[in-house]
Design a protein around this motif. Structure first.
Motif, PDB file in Angstrom:
ATOM      1  N   LEU A  43       0.796  -1.223   0.000  1.00  0.00           N
ATOM      2  CA  LEU A  43       0.000   0.000   0.000  1.00  0.00           C
ATOM      3  C   LEU A  43       0.832   1.278   0.000  1.00  0.00           C
ATOM      4  O   LEU A  43       0.273   2.363  -0.089  1.00  0.00           O
ATOM      5  CB  LEU A  43      -0.924   0.002   1.226  1.00  0.00           C
ATOM      6  N   GLN A  44       2.147   1.166   0.087  1.00  0.00           N
ATOM      7  CA  GLN A  44       2.989   2.361   0.131  1.00  0.00           C
ATOM      8  C   GLN A  44       3.187   2.914  -1.278  1.00  0.00           C
ATOM      9  O   GLN A  44       3.525   2.168  -2.193  1.00  0.00           O
ATOM     10  CB  GLN A  44       4.338   2.041   0.768  1.00  0.00           C
ATOM     11  N   PRO A  45       3.010   4.220  -1.465  1.00  0.00           N
ATOM     12  CA  PRO A  45       3.137   4.827  -2.803  1.00  0.00           C
ATOM     13  C   PRO A  45       4.599   5.107  -3.154  1.00  0.00           C
ATOM     14  O   PRO A  45       5.000   6.256  -3.320  1.00  0.00           O
ATOM     15  CB  PRO A  45       2.328   6.116  -2.658  1.00  0.00           C
ATOM     16  N   GLU A  46       5.392   4.067  -3.296  1.00  0.00           N
ATOM     17  CA  GLU A  46       6.819   4.241  -3.540  1.00  0.00           C
ATOM     18  C   GLU A  46       7.098   4.916  -4.878  1.00  0.00           C
ATOM     19  O   GLU A  46       7.955   5.785  -4.966  1.00  0.00           O
ATOM     20  CB  GLU A  46       7.533   2.895  -3.464  1.00  0.00           C
ATOM     21  N   ARG A  47       6.376   4.556  -5.922  1.00  0.00           N
ATOM     22  CA  ARG A  47       6.624   5.151  -7.245  1.00  0.00           C
ATOM     23  C   ARG A  47       6.264   6.633  -7.251  1.00  0.00           C
ATOM     24  O   ARG A  47       6.999   7.449  -7.798  1.00  0.00           O
ATOM     25  CB  ARG A  47       5.825   4.416  -8.315  1.00  0.00           C
ATOM     26  N   ALA A  48       5.155   6.982  -6.623  1.00  0.00           N
ATOM     27  CA  ALA A  48       4.736   8.388  -6.588  1.00  0.00           C
ATOM     28  C   ALA A  48       5.731   9.210  -5.780  1.00  0.00           C
ATOM     29  O   ALA A  48       6.095  10.326  -6.170  1.00  0.00           O
ATOM     30  CB  ALA A  48       3.333   8.516  -5.984  1.00  0.00           C
ATOM     31  N   LEU A  49       6.197   8.671  -4.666  1.00  0.00           N
ATOM     32  CA  LEU A  49       7.178   9.371  -3.856  1.00  0.00           C
ATOM     33  C   LEU A  49       8.519   9.497  -4.596  1.00  0.00           C
ATOM     34  O   LEU A  49       9.184  10.533  -4.552  1.00  0.00           O
ATOM     35  CB  LEU A  49       7.399   8.657  -2.526  1.00  0.00           C
ATOM     36  N   SER A  50       8.910   8.448  -5.305  1.00  0.00           N
ATOM     37  CA  SER A  50      10.153   8.478  -6.071  1.00  0.00           C
ATOM     38  C   SER A  50      10.072   9.527  -7.185  1.00  0.00           C
ATOM     39  O   SER A  50      11.025  10.281  -7.396  1.00  0.00           O
ATOM     40  CB  SER A  50      10.426   7.103  -6.659  1.00  0.00           C
ATOM     41  N   ALA A  51       8.945   9.596  -7.866  1.00  0.00           N
ATOM     42  CA  ALA A  51       8.774  10.585  -8.928  1.00  0.00           C
ATOM     43  C   ALA A  51       8.785  12.000  -8.363  1.00  0.00           C
ATOM     44  O   ALA A  51       9.402  12.908  -8.942  1.00  0.00           O
ATOM     45  CB  ALA A  51       7.480  10.319  -9.681  1.00  0.00           C
ATOM     46  N   ALA A  52       8.150  12.199  -7.238  1.00  0.00           N
ATOM     47  CA  ALA A  52       8.121  13.530  -6.608  1.00  0.00           C
ATOM     48  C   ALA A  52       9.514  13.939  -6.169  1.00  0.00           C
ATOM     49  O   ALA A  52       9.920  15.097  -6.317  1.00  0.00           O
ATOM     50  CB  ALA A  52       7.163  13.525  -5.423  1.00  0.00           C
ATOM     51  N   LEU A  53      10.290  12.984  -5.639  1.00  0.00           N
ATOM     52  CA  LEU A  53      11.641  13.276  -5.228  1.00  0.00           C
ATOM     53  C   LEU A  53      12.521  13.616  -6.419  1.00  0.00           C
ATOM     54  O   LEU A  53      13.346  14.540  -6.357  1.00  0.00           O
ATOM     55  CB  LEU A  53      12.209  12.078  -4.460  1.00  0.00           C
ATOM     56  N   ALA A  54      12.331  12.918  -7.522  1.00  0.00           N
ATOM     57  CA  ALA A  54      13.116  13.187  -8.731  1.00  0.00           C
ATOM     58  C   ALA A  54      12.805  14.583  -9.276  1.00  0.00           C
ATOM     59  O   ALA A  54      13.704  15.295  -9.715  1.00  0.00           O
ATOM     60  CB  ALA A  54      12.832  12.130  -9.788  1.00  0.00           C
ATOM     61  N   ARG A  55      11.519  14.976  -9.219  1.00  0.00           N
ATOM     62  CA  ARG A  55      11.149  16.328  -9.689  1.00  0.00           C
ATOM     63  C   ARG A  55      11.730  17.402  -8.781  1.00  0.00           C
ATOM     64  O   ARG A  55      12.103  18.482  -9.231  1.00  0.00           O
ATOM     65  CB  ARG A  55       9.636  16.466  -9.752  1.00  0.00           C
ATOM     66  N   ALA A  56      11.792  17.127  -7.471  1.00  0.00           N
ATOM     67  CA  ALA A  56      12.308  18.129  -6.523  1.00  0.00           C
ATOM     68  C   ALA A  56      13.800  18.303  -6.719  1.00  0.00           C
ATOM     69  O   ALA A  56      14.341  19.337  -6.631  1.00  0.00           O
ATOM     70  CB  ALA A  56      12.001  17.699  -5.100  1.00  0.00           C
TER      71      ALA A  56
END
Length: 141
Positions: free
Chosen positions: A128-141
């Protein structure tokens, strides 16, 4: 080598002088203490801070230093003797032997059935952890 501290000396003198003041009574100003004891304002400030930490003096910014009110006597600790009786494993002659039912603890420690997602651990199940969404957000930051 004699390591005397002017702060400690002044604090000791003020501690002795506190008996002259009633609880809540105002102490002389810092300026008066500087003149009377021939010390620096920093020494007076540190000595008052030491007495404040000891609970003997209360300072009010802009108003001065006051002798602390008498503290009320602390209430005696509650009676905890019942804990020894109720938590002890030994049974007395006139009491019923104590047993512990560990079935609830064992059920909690057992692995959940397949397909069940436990929500009692405080952390999301890895599925249930949104790892892909968090990874994408981190890459954009």
């Amino acid at each position: 080598m004699n390591e005397r501290s002017s702060v400690d000396d002044l604090a000791a003198k003020l501690r002795d002088e506190l008996s002259r003041y009633s609880p809540g009574g105002k102490l002389p100003s810092s300026r008066a203490l500087v003149e009377r004891h021939r010390v620096s304002p920093v020494t007076v400030s540190r000595a008052l801070a030491q007495l404040t930490a000891e609970g003997l003096v209360v300072t009010r910014p802009g108003a001065g230093a006051y002798r602390a009110e008498r503290r009320p006597a602390t209430a005696p600790a509650g009676d905890t003797s019942w804990q020894e009786v109720s938590l002890s494993a030994a049974a007395t002659a006139d009491s019923v032997p104590r047993t512990v039912d560990a079935s609830g603890v064992l059920a909690t420690l057992a692995a959940p059935p397949a397909g069940v997602v436990e929500l009692n651990g405080g952390y999301l199940h890895p599925v249930l952890q949104p790892e892909r969404a968090l990874s994408a957000a981190l890459a954009r930051a």
